[in-house]
Motif scaffolding. Structure first.
Motif, mmCIF file in Angstrom:
data_model
loop_
_atom_site.group_PDB
_atom_site.id
_atom_site.type_symbol
_atom_site.label_atom_id
_atom_site.label_comp_id
_atom_site.label_asym_id
_atom_site.label_seq_id
_atom_site.Cartn_x
_atom_site.Cartn_y
_atom_site.Cartn_z
ATOM 1 N N MET A 96 -1.416 14.305 -2.972
ATOM 2 C CA MET A 96 -1.039 13.976 -1.599
ATOM 3 C C MET A 96 -2.256 13.539 -0.788
ATOM 4 N N THR A 97 -3.191 12.932 -1.473
ATOM 5 C CA THR A 97 -4.406 12.466 -0.787
ATOM 6 C C THR A 97 -4.084 11.426 0.270
ATOM 7 N N TRP A 98 -2.976 10.687 0.075
ATOM 8 C CA TRP A 98 -2.584 9.685 1.071
ATOM 9 C C TRP A 98 -2.150 10.325 2.392
ATOM 10 N N LEU A 99 -1.851 11.631 2.352
ATOM 11 C CA LEU A 99 -1.533 12.368 3.576
ATOM 12 C C LEU A 99 -2.759 13.086 4.146
ATOM 13 N N GLY A 100 -3.896 12.881 3.493
ATOM 14 C CA GLY A 100 -5.110 13.535 3.959
ATOM 15 C C GLY A 100 -5.350 14.895 3.344
ATOM 16 N N VAL A 101 -4.548 15.262 2.313
ATOM 17 C CA VAL A 101 -4.717 16.556 1.654
ATOM 18 C C VAL A 101 -5.733 16.401 0.528
ATOM 19 N N PRO A 102 -6.778 17.240 0.473
ATOM 20 C CA PRO A 102 -7.757 17.167 -0.623
ATOM 21 C C PRO A 102 -7.079 17.322 -1.980
ATOM 22 N N TRP A 103 -7.678 16.733 -3.020
ATOM 23 C CA TRP A 103 -7.057 16.680 -4.340
ATOM 24 C C TRP A 103 -6.721 18.068 -4.875
ATOM 25 N N LEU A 104 -7.673 19.013 -4.797
ATOM 26 C CA LEU A 104 -7.443 20.357 -5.323
ATOM 27 C C LEU A 104 -6.375 21.094 -4.518
ATOM 28 N N ILE B 235 8.895 0.413 -1.714
ATOM 29 C CA ILE B 235 7.767 0.591 -0.792
ATOM 30 C C ILE B 235 7.107 1.932 -1.115
ATOM 31 N N PRO B 236 5.925 1.960 -1.721
ATOM 32 C CA PRO B 236 5.285 3.237 -2.082
ATOM 33 C C PRO B 236 5.087 4.138 -0.867
ATOM 34 N N ASN B 237 5.223 5.440 -1.068
ATOM 35 C CA ASN B 237 5.060 6.389 0.035
ATOM 36 C C ASN B 237 3.690 6.318 0.695
ATOM 37 N N LYS B 238 2.684 5.983 -0.102
ATOM 38 C CA LYS B 238 1.323 5.991 0.446
ATOM 39 C C LYS B 238 1.112 4.929 1.520
ATOM 40 N N ILE B 239 2.018 3.918 1.583
ATOM 41 C CA ILE B 239 1.903 2.917 2.651
ATOM 42 C C ILE B 239 3.136 2.881 3.546
ATOM 43 N N LYS B 240 4.191 3.620 3.169
ATOM 44 C CA LYS B 240 5.484 3.481 3.831
ATOM 45 C C LYS B 240 5.438 3.763 5.326
ATOM 46 N N LEU B 241 4.683 4.771 5.722
ATOM 47 C CA LEU B 241 4.678 5.189 7.120
ATOM 48 C C LEU B 241 3.572 4.540 7.949
ATOM 49 N N TYR B 242 2.902 3.557 7.364
ATOM 50 C CA TYR B 242 1.819 2.874 8.066
ATOM 51 C C TYR B 242 2.181 1.412 8.294
ATOM 52 N N SER B 243 1.360 0.711 9.053
ATOM 53 C CA SER B 243 1.679 -0.661 9.443
ATOM 54 C C SER B 243 1.920 -1.566 8.238
ATOM 55 N N GLU B 244 1.140 -1.397 7.186
ATOM 56 C CA GLU B 244 1.319 -2.213 5.996
ATOM 57 C C GLU B 244 2.708 -2.011 5.401
ATOM 58 N N GLY B 245 3.153 -0.730 5.333
ATOM 59 C CA GLY B 245 4.470 -0.430 4.800
ATOM 60 C C GLY B 245 5.577 -0.965 5.682
ATOM 61 N N PRO C 274 18.078 1.927 1.241
ATOM 62 C CA PRO C 274 17.744 3.314 0.869
ATOM 63 C C PRO C 274 17.462 4.208 2.083
ATOM 64 N N GLU C 275 17.209 5.460 1.773
ATOM 65 C CA GLU C 275 16.802 6.461 2.766
ATOM 66 C C GLU C 275 15.557 5.985 3.515
ATOM 67 N N THR C 276 15.611 6.042 4.837
ATOM 68 C CA THR C 276 14.503 5.624 5.723
ATOM 69 C C THR C 276 13.877 4.311 5.268
ATOM 70 N N ALA C 277 14.720 3.354 4.912
ATOM 71 C CA ALA C 277 14.225 2.041 4.510
ATOM 72 C C ALA C 277 13.393 1.416 5.624
ATOM 73 N N LEU C 278 13.887 1.551 6.858
ATOM 74 C CA LEU C 278 13.146 1.075 8.032
ATOM 75 C C LEU C 278 12.688 2.313 8.803
ATOM 76 N N PRO C 279 11.448 2.764 8.569
ATOM 77 C CA PRO C 279 11.001 4.076 9.055
ATOM 78 C C PRO C 279 10.603 4.093 10.535
ATOM 79 N N LEU D 76 2.744 17.984 6.399
ATOM 80 C CA LEU D 76 4.007 17.277 6.449
ATOM 81 C C LEU D 76 4.687 17.479 7.795
ATOM 82 N N ASP D 77 5.455 16.484 8.210
ATOM 83 C CA ASP D 77 6.221 16.579 9.442
ATOM 84 C C ASP D 77 7.530 17.289 9.137
#
Length: 509
Positions: free
Chosen positions: A60-68, A234-244, A270-275, A356-357
């Motif tokens: 979940m590094t794309w959410l800012g969570v450290p790998w470990l 649309i990969p989750n790592k970009i879905k909630l950002y401008s690129e996604g 799909p679910e939250t296709a347009l977030p 997570l929200d």
């Protein structure tokens, strides 16, 4: 038992995989051993295998969570929900071992009583566990989607009908095994009857399922619907950002126009296709909304709704003029990911630990989803696990099933199991099903559970499926899970009769 479920799908294993635990439980009196270690091991083996896909939330590094930290969260989630399933197995084994010690005779009457009690107990525990938020791996899941014939028992009394058949056959095999290894003298006729019982039970269950399976599906070209499916990828790592956002608007707008030009009646996303909040003014400027006004084709849009200061995970019906006809809000939210259990007590603590929200609002279980083509049955992602959710909507008039899911970043195992859940829901309610997912597997399933089309994984895809709205009502839709109650009543009666006969025998001696 874990290998019987998707993605391996060796469903035949499920008809024998519970036998070792049954044998341990029944021998516990003779061996004077505890059944708990064996029940725990069996539970971990099944639920741990089936639910291993949960570890796919890492990284979940794309959410800012450290790998470990991400790895630790994933392992904790997997361990916790596995142990939650283990609890069901432990309770079943412990109670059945106590009852078996009271009714320990090796005659046909006692054997049938133990199998009946063991079956009723397992079905009751699955029913109780399914009332909670952490539910996924019913034993019935092991038969989907490889054994469509036996899944049709779900039309009688839901998924617990399939579970009952599995547990009963395993129990009868276990009893036959113990009879075969017993040193007690047993009449040959009784032995033969006991050996034949699991074969007869297995055959009868499949014969009933086959009868339901071969029932013809009515087809009326005048009421058939052509439904377009967009798998946005649309990969989750970009879905909630401008690129996604840009990629989503482009992909879904282009897909909608393409499908509309091919003459579909409606398009499912799909679910939250347009977030973003669909009711916000921003939607009017979106390319997707403008495409609806241009093509005048109904769209089922996965997006967010708003209730007070909170948001809902929703599916909207938007007609060809851009009007919002109906809204469905997801009912079964994912704990921690979409809501915080016992929020008034744990909210502040969880917010410090989780990135997570977790503040989505839960939809009304009794909501109805009206469309220009009649009432639909809707499930968003985790809803697919709960059979009663689909039964409720079918009973209130739902004529076809629409499911919308994300599923991004999970393995093929999870995608296959999610599809397997929807296959069971289609059969139980006798409804055509259209699945739209972000990354797979999107699909079209008929009321007999046959997958007429299924997408690839991690691909952008468009597909048109033709479905038929139906108003039939199966026994399960009308009466619910009546079989579990009947099994419990019969178990109570047979236990009472056996204990009474045993007391009379002791007194007479």
């Amino acid at each position: 038992m874990g290998l019987a479920a998707e993605p391996t799908g060796f469903w035949l294993l499920a008809w024998v995989a519970l036998v070792p635990l049954w044998v341990v439980v029944l021998r516990s009196k003779i061996k004077k051993t505890s059944v708990l270690p064996f029940a725990i091991a069996w539970g971990i083996g099944y639920h741990g295998t089936v639910l291993f896909w949960i570890t796919g939330i890492h990284p979940m590094t794309w959410l800012g969570v450290p790998w470990l930290a991400s790895l630790a969260i994933a392992l904790f989630c997997w361990s916790f929900i596995t142990l939650w399933g283990v609890g069901l197995v432990v309770v079943w084994a412990k109670i059945l071992s106590i009852i078996s010690r009271k009714i320990s005779e090796q005659n046909l009457n006692s054997i049938l009583t133990r199998v009946l009690v063991g079956t009723a107990l397992w079905c009751s525990l699955e029913w109780f566990w399914s009332l909670g938020s952490l539910w996924w791996s019913s034993l019935s899941l092991t038969q989907s989607f490889g054994n469509l014939v036996i899944l049709h028992l779900g039309q009688i009394s839901g998924p617990n009908t399939v579970t009952a058949a599995l547990v009963a056959v395993n129990g009868l095999i276990a009893e036959a095994w113990l009879i075969n290894t017993s040193r007690n003298r047993i009449e040959t006729r009784t032995k033969i009857a006991i050996y034949l019982l699991p074969i007869l039970c297995f055959s009868l269950a499949h014969l009933v399922g086959f009868y339901l399976y071969i029932q013809p599906l009515e087809s009326n070209p005048e009421t058939a619907l052509k439904i377009g499916i967009i798998q946005g990828n649309i990969p989750n790592k970009i879905k909630l950002y401008s690129e996604g956002w840009r990629k989503a608007l482009q992909g879904y707008t282009t897909g909608y126009k393409t499908l509309a030009d091919q003459g579909v009646d409606a398009v499912l996303t799909p679910e939250t296709a347009l977030p973003f909040l669909w009711k916000s003014p921003a939607r009017y400027q979106s390319s997707f909304y403008q495409a609806i006004l241009e093509k005048n084709v109904v769209a089922w849009v996965g997006s967010y709704g708003q209730v007070g200061n909170r948001i809902s995970n929703s599916l909207f019906t938007v007609d060809g003029e851009g009007n919002m006809v109906s809204q469905y809000d997801k009912v079964n939210l994912v704990p921690l990911g979409e809501y915080i259990p016992f929020e008034s007590f744990l909210g502040r603590f969880i917010n410090r630990l989780s990135p997570l929200d977790s503040h989505l609002v839960k939809g009304d279980p009794n909501q109805q989803f009206k469309t220009p083509f009649g009432q639909a049955i809707v499930g968003i992602c985790y809803d697919s696990t709960f059979a009663r959710h689909f039964r409720r909507q079918a009973k209130s008039g739902g004529e076809f099933i629409l499911t919308a899911s994300n599923n991004s970043h999970y393995s093929a195992g999870m995608l296959a199991q999610h599809h397997a859940q929807d296959v069971m829901r289609a059969i139980e309610t006798d409804r055509w099903t259209v699945r739209a997912t972000n990354t797979g597997y999107s699909a079209v399933v008929d009321p007999h559970g046959k997958t007429l089309w299924i997408s690839e994984m991690d691909t952008y895809e468009l597909h048109i499926g033709t479905i038929q709205p139906r108003q039939t009502q199966t026994l399960y839709v009308r009466w619910g899970d009546w079989l579990t109650l009947v099994l419990l009543i019969l178990s109570g009666v047979t236990i009472a009769v056996n204990l009474t006969l045993k007391i009379k025998s002791v007194v007479s001696d």
